[in-house]
Design an enzyme around this catalytic site. Structure first.
Site, short mmCIF file in Angstrom:
data_model
loop_
_atom_site.label_atom_id
_atom_site.label_comp_id
_atom_site.label_asym_id
_atom_site.label_seq_id
_atom_site.Cartn_x
_atom_site.Cartn_y
_atom_site.Cartn_z
CE LYS A 54 -3.70 -1.73 0.68
NZ LYS A 54 -4.49 -2.23 -0.79
CE LYS B 240 -3.82 -11.54 -2.29
NZ LYS B 240 -4.51 -11.67 -1.73
CE LYS C 100 -13.34 -11.33 -1.35
NZ LYS C 100 -13.69 -11.41 0.76
P1 TYM Z 1 -9.47 -12.46 3.32
O1 TYM Z 1 -10.21 -11.90 3.92
O2 TYM Z 1 -8.62 -11.25 2.10
O3 TYM Z 1 -9.09 -13.19 3.16
C1 TYM Z 1 -9.87 -14.77 3.34
C2 TYM Z 1 -8.88 -16.30 3.22
O4 TYM Z 1 -8.91 -16.34 1.57
C3 TYM Z 1 -7.57 -16.69 1.43
N1 TYM Z 1 -6.94 -15.82 0.11
C4 TYM Z 1 -6.72 -16.88 -0.68
N2 TYM Z 1 -6.64 -18.30 -0.60
C5 TYM Z 1 -5.76 -18.37 -1.78
N3 TYM Z 1 -5.42 -18.42 -2.94
C6 TYM Z 1 -6.04 -17.50 -2.95
N4 TYM Z 1 -5.58 -16.26 -4.27
C7 TYM Z 1 -6.53 -16.65 -1.87
N5 TYM Z 1 -7.19 -14.83 -1.29
C8 TYM Z 1 -7.10 -14.90 -0.65
C9 TYM Z 1 -6.93 -15.92 2.62
O5 TYM Z 1 -5.66 -16.58 3.07
C10 TYM Z 1 -7.95 -15.65 3.91
O6 TYM Z 1 -7.49 -16.60 4.48
N6 TYM Z 1 -6.70 -10.59 7.07
C11 TYM Z 1 -7.93 -11.40 6.33
C12 TYM Z 1 -8.81 -12.20 8.17
C13 TYM Z 1 -8.89 -11.87 9.44
C14 TYM Z 1 -8.64 -13.33 9.40
C15 TYM Z 1 -8.17 -12.95 10.58
C16 TYM Z 1 -7.98 -14.50 9.25
C17 TYM Z 1 -9.05 -10.99 9.81
N7 TYM Z 1 -8.25 -11.77 10.98
C18 TYM Z 1 -7.79 -13.58 12.34
C19 TYM Z 1 -7.52 -15.23 10.50
C20 TYM Z 1 -7.50 -15.40 11.33
C21 TYM Z 1 -8.09 -11.36 5.34
O7 TYM Z 1 -7.98 -10.28 4.72
O8 TYM Z 1 -8.37 -12.30 4.50
#
Ligand code: TYM
Length: 404
Positions: free
Chosen positions: A171, A262, A265
């Site tokens: 960012k 990767k 969204k």
């Molecule tokens: P987020 O919302 O970006 O994504 C949710 C989950 O999806 C996984 N993910 C992927 N896995 C494989 N390939 C991809 N292209 C891909 N894109 C997303 C992410 O690794 C995630 O597991 N910071 C986290 C949310 C969060 C969280 C937590 C997760 C907040 N607090 C505590 C675990 C524990 C996030 O932004 O996920």
């Protein structure tokens, strides 16, 4: 009482095995933590056959941001694994899955969109097969202890560690790129974004989490959570549990249009497959996936990122991780036939999710009730940990809420 609904995909993924794959130093759950159920309606993974039960009950926690309809990366990297863990876990295992709306507001959000997306994300968690009888499914903003523990942890979090987080650095780089024409660029970087991983640590540590199922992009945040837990325990006494990360075999699903990045969204339209896409949309997007002009199908992530991403999709949708073998099975296919085969496995693997999602997502009353009940359970557990933390630090403890 929780409203009862009949779920059309109640048996989704029962019996899948989830094998941890990683080369990082961070301790990873090294074996599948649960015993295999006796009946299994899915093909077996060729990897990971541990049946050693854990000696203490596991607590599984993970989260997803309500920033849009989850895509195939979210599904294969996280949601599918959450359901698999739910279906395989012994009754002593606690499972908590959280819609992390406090994280979502580290980027500007329109309040009406956020309201709708929170609800839609809850609906999607149910549509993929999570069950409220087994899991606590809740929204982060309904549990004040997340923000409270975050503040406490932020007093222990070194800013140089936060400044090294990849998400922050990317960012920062974006904002610096923009600066000559956009003098406002750097002011777009907010403290909330900088301290994002501290909130994530609070999410995890509040529940005595032992295992965090996530995709690879979250590993660095997990390292910080572990380090903050260790630091707290050394300073104030052993109160917080140091969690392990649990990577899905599909730890990094790549973009369809740019297979060296990767799937995300915020990627280009056509770069993702969303869980609410129709069969024809899924087929169209996979047909349009960027591959290469090398003849035949083979698996080589470096040399053939596009084709390899598609080979992995077949594997991950069909619970296989023998990607070279899958590529050999497709060797004789032309690119069009190969893509059709990929689309077949994706369509089959996601079957029923879209329909279930459409069915639930408009039912605001039902989703509100699920959310309220989930938050009640989460609040109880979170306040217990927060109380111990505050007490250990010599701080005031929240009065217990009345039990009306
Ligand atoms: P987020 O919302 O970006 O994504 C949710 C989950 O999806 C996984 N993910 C992927 N896995 C494989 N390939 C991809 N292209 C891909 N894109 C997303 C992410 O690794 C995630 O597991 N910071 C986290 C949310 C969060 C969280 C937590 C997760 C907040 N607090 C505590 C675990 C524990 C996030 O932004 O996920």
């Amino acid at each position: 009482m929780l409203p009862v609904r009949i779920c059309s995909n109640a048996s989704r993924h029962v019996g899948c095995k989830v094998a941890p794959l990683t080369r990082r130093a961070l301790p990873i759950a090294s074996k599948y933590p649960f015993q295999k159920p006796t009946s299994c309606d899915q093909p077996k993974r060729s990897l990971s056959t541990s049946t050693t039960p854990p000696t203490h009950p596991e607590v599984i926690f993970s989260g997803i941001q309500p920033t849009g309809v989850p895509h195939l990366g979210n599904y294969l990297g996280a949601l599918k694994q959450w359901v698999d863990l739910q279906n395989l876990a012994p009754p002593s295992t606690e499972l908590l899955y959280c819609v992390v709306d406090l994280h979502a507001i580290t980027q500007p959000q329109d309040p009406n969109d956020l309201r709708r997306r929170r609800q839609d994300t809850m609906a999607m968690l149910l549509a993929v097969g999570l069950k409220t009888e087994r899991c606590v499914i809740f929204e982060q903003s309904r549990v004040a202890a997340h923000s409270q523990l975050m503040w406490v942890l932020s007093t222990l979090a070194p800013t140089n560690l936060l400044a090294r987080q990849t998400q922050w650095k990317s960012k920062l780089a974006e904002s610096e790129d923009r600066s000559p024409l956009d003098p406002d660029g750097s002011s777009k970087l907010k403290l909330g974004l900088f301290s994002y991983p501290v909130l994530q640590a609070a999410d995890i540590l509040l529940y005595g989490t032992t295992l965090v199922p996530v995709g690879e992009d979250q590993v660095q945040h997990l390292e910080l959570a572990r380090s903050l837990a260790g630091k707290f325990n050394r300073t104030f006494g052993k109160i917080l549990v140091v969690p392990k990360v649990k990577l899905a075999p599909a730890k990094r699903v790549m973009s369809l249009t740019n297979p060296t990045s990767k799937m995300s969204k915020s990627g280009a339209v056509n770069s993702q497959i969303n869980l609410d896409h129709s069969e024809s949309e899924i087929r169209l997007r996979i047909r349009g996936a960027l591959t290469d002009s090398i003849p035949g199908i083979s698996y080589d992530r470096e040399a053939r990122p596009g084709v390899s991403n598609l080979v992995e999709m077949i594997g991950n949708m069909t619970n296989r991780d023998d990607f070279e073998v899958i590529a050999r099975e497709c060797e004789g296919l032309g690119m069009k036939e190969f893509k059709d085969r990929v689309a077949d496995s994706v369509v089959e693997g996601l079957k029923g999710i879209k329909e279930e999602y459409e069915r639930i997502k408009g039912d605001a009353g039902y989703l509100e009730e699920i959310s309220r009940i989930g938050a009640e359970k989460a609040n109880r557990k979170a306040n217990e940990t927060l109380g111990k933390v505050m007490e250990a630090m010599g701080m005031g403890v929240n009065p217990a809420p009345s039990s009306s």
